[in-house]
Design a protein around this motif. Structure first.
Motif, short mmCIF file in Angstrom:
data_model
loop_
_atom_site.label_atom_id
_atom_site.label_comp_id
_atom_site.label_asym_id
_atom_site.label_seq_id
_atom_site.Cartn_x
_atom_site.Cartn_y
_atom_site.Cartn_z
N ASN A 247 0.81 -1.22 0.00
CA ASN A 247 0.00 0.00 0.00
C ASN A 247 0.85 1.27 0.00
O ASN A 247 0.65 2.17 -0.83
CB ASN A 247 -0.94 0.00 1.20
CG ASN A 247 -1.89 1.19 1.20
OD1 ASN A 247 -2.35 1.62 0.15
ND2 ASN A 247 -2.16 1.72 2.37
N CYS A 248 1.84 1.34 0.94
CA CYS A 248 2.62 2.57 1.08
C CYS A 248 4.11 2.36 0.81
O CYS A 248 4.90 3.30 0.95
CB CYS A 248 2.43 3.17 2.47
SG CYS A 248 3.06 2.12 3.81
N ASN A 249 4.52 1.13 0.50
CA ASN A 249 5.90 0.78 0.16
C ASN A 249 6.86 0.87 1.35
O ASN A 249 8.07 0.85 1.19
CB ASN A 249 6.43 1.67 -0.97
CG ASN A 249 7.53 0.98 -1.76
OD1 ASN A 249 7.49 -0.24 -1.94
ND2 ASN A 249 8.49 1.75 -2.25
N ALA A 250 6.34 0.97 2.57
CA ALA A 250 7.19 0.96 3.77
C ALA A 250 7.64 -0.47 4.07
O ALA A 250 7.05 -1.44 3.60
CB ALA A 250 6.44 1.54 4.96
N THR A 251 8.72 -0.60 4.87
CA THR A 251 9.20 -1.93 5.25
C THR A 251 8.20 -2.58 6.20
O THR A 251 7.69 -1.94 7.11
CB THR A 251 10.57 -1.82 5.94
OG1 THR A 251 11.49 -1.20 5.06
CG2 THR A 251 11.09 -3.21 6.31
N ASP A 272 4.33 1.21 9.37
CA ASP A 272 3.69 2.51 9.56
C ASP A 272 2.33 2.38 10.24
O ASP A 272 1.53 3.31 10.21
CB ASP A 272 3.54 3.21 8.21
CG ASP A 272 3.35 4.72 8.37
OD1 ASP A 272 3.75 5.26 9.42
OD2 ASP A 272 2.78 5.35 7.47
N TYR A 273 2.08 1.19 10.86
CA TYR A 273 0.84 0.97 11.59
C TYR A 273 0.78 1.95 12.78
O TYR A 273 1.81 2.23 13.38
CB TYR A 273 0.79 -0.48 12.08
CG TYR A 273 -0.45 -0.85 12.87
CD1 TYR A 273 -1.59 -1.28 12.22
CD2 TYR A 273 -0.44 -0.74 14.26
CE1 TYR A 273 -2.72 -1.61 12.95
CE2 TYR A 273 -1.57 -1.06 14.99
CZ TYR A 273 -2.71 -1.50 14.33
OH TYR A 273 -3.83 -1.83 15.06
N LYS A 277 -2.64 -0.16 7.66
CA LYS A 277 -2.98 -1.43 8.29
C LYS A 277 -2.85 -2.61 7.32
O LYS A 277 -3.45 -3.66 7.53
CB LYS A 277 -4.40 -1.39 8.85
CG LYS A 277 -4.57 -0.31 9.93
CD LYS A 277 -5.97 -0.33 10.50
CE LYS A 277 -6.13 0.74 11.59
NZ LYS A 277 -7.48 0.75 12.17
N SER A 278 -2.03 -2.46 6.28
CA SER A 278 -1.85 -3.54 5.33
C SER A 278 -1.11 -4.71 5.96
O SER A 278 -0.19 -4.52 6.78
CB SER A 278 -1.07 -3.04 4.10
OG SER A 278 -1.80 -2.05 3.40
#
Length: 282
Positions: A247-251, A272-273, A277-278
């Motif tokens: 969703n956001c490409n974060a680790t 990034d939760y 919430k992916s």
């Protein structure tokens, strides 16, 4: 677990010293003989001794008496330990060769008792250039079994000869605590069975290599194929790299579900939760 056989102090001394290289045992034998024989042959002058000096004279005589017997007993124990060290080394080499020669190395490993399993693992590490100190752990159920040293770094090894049980996260936590206490640079947990997902997740990033039964079998057979060449590093369980959030490409971070129908299962959750919430199933 079978009750350990009671041994005498003399036998315990031999067993402890037998963990040293044979040449170290012989060196200690020579040094102890030189020191104790010089004490035993030292003359005692009691002429003109006062009452206040009687206690010192008695203690000196007791020391000479101990040195007189010790100058023979201690070197004898060191020589026996050197012989035991050589015999143990030969047995470890034969044990590894027998497993390598087996048509089914996995079954051969499963057929070992816990002490033979520790010896097999120790010999495999020794062939990687590590110096080995066998601590004996706490028997077949736990404890640090081997201390490895290489390039001035110390590593700990715990062996779990568990064929039917998976090694859980509690074992790895305790082992990590032992590493911290000992100041070890890293550690290995070796089992003839398997590890739970939680155990693998906890070991990830903590410089603990988990070697399961399949990896150990491959490791042993690699030694057989490379006896005339460089020895490969142990085949440890490969820890998966964290994926990127779709969703956001974060680790993403490995987490464990605490409730619901999937309680106890591991999954990847966005770092990034709670803003994202992916999740990604493992």
């Amino acid at each position: 677990m079978a009750r350990r056989k009671r041994t005498s102090g003399f036998e315990d001394l031999i067993n402890i010293m037998a963990r040293l290289p044979w040449w170290a045992c012989l060196g200690i034998a020579l040094l102890s003989w030189l020191i104790l024989s010089s004490i035993a042959s030292r003359p005692m002058d009691v002429s003109g001794a006062t009452l206040d000096q009687v206690g010192g004279i008695v203690m000196g005589q007791l020391l000479r008496t101990f040195a007189y017997g010790g100058q023979y007993l201690l070197p004898f124990a060191c020589v026996l330990a050197a012989i035991s060290s050589v015999v143990s080394r030969v047995r470890r080499k034969k044990l590894l060769a027998d497993v390598q020669a087996a048509t089914q190395p996995g079954k051969a490993i499963d057929g070992l008792n816990w002490r033979q399993f520790e010896q097999l693992v120790g010999e495999a590490f020794r062939r990687q250039g590590y110096s080995i100190t066998e601590t004996g752990g706490n028997g077949p159920d736990g404890g640090v079994d081997l201390v490895l040293r290489k390039d001035s770094e110390k590593y700990l090894v715990q062996c779990k000869h568990w064929r039917s049980l998976k090694v859980g996260v509690a074992v790895i936590r305790e082992f990590f605590g032992a590493m911290a206490v000992e100041g070890a640079a890293g550690g290995f947990v070796v089992t003839s069975g398997r590890f739970t997902k939680e155990a693998q997740g906890f070991a990830s990033g903590r410089n603990i290599q988990l070697v399961d039964g399949i990896a150990l079998k491959q490791w042993v057979t690699q030694h057989k194929a490379q006896q005339t060449g460089p020895v490969a590093e142990p085949a440890a369980i490969t820890q998966p790299l964290p994926p990127s959030c779709p969703n956001c490409n974060a680790t993403m971070i490995k987490r464990t579900a605490k409730r619901g129908a999937n309680a106890g299962d591991s999954f990847w959750g966005c770092s990034d939760y709670p803003r994202c919430k992916s999740v990604v199933n493992i």
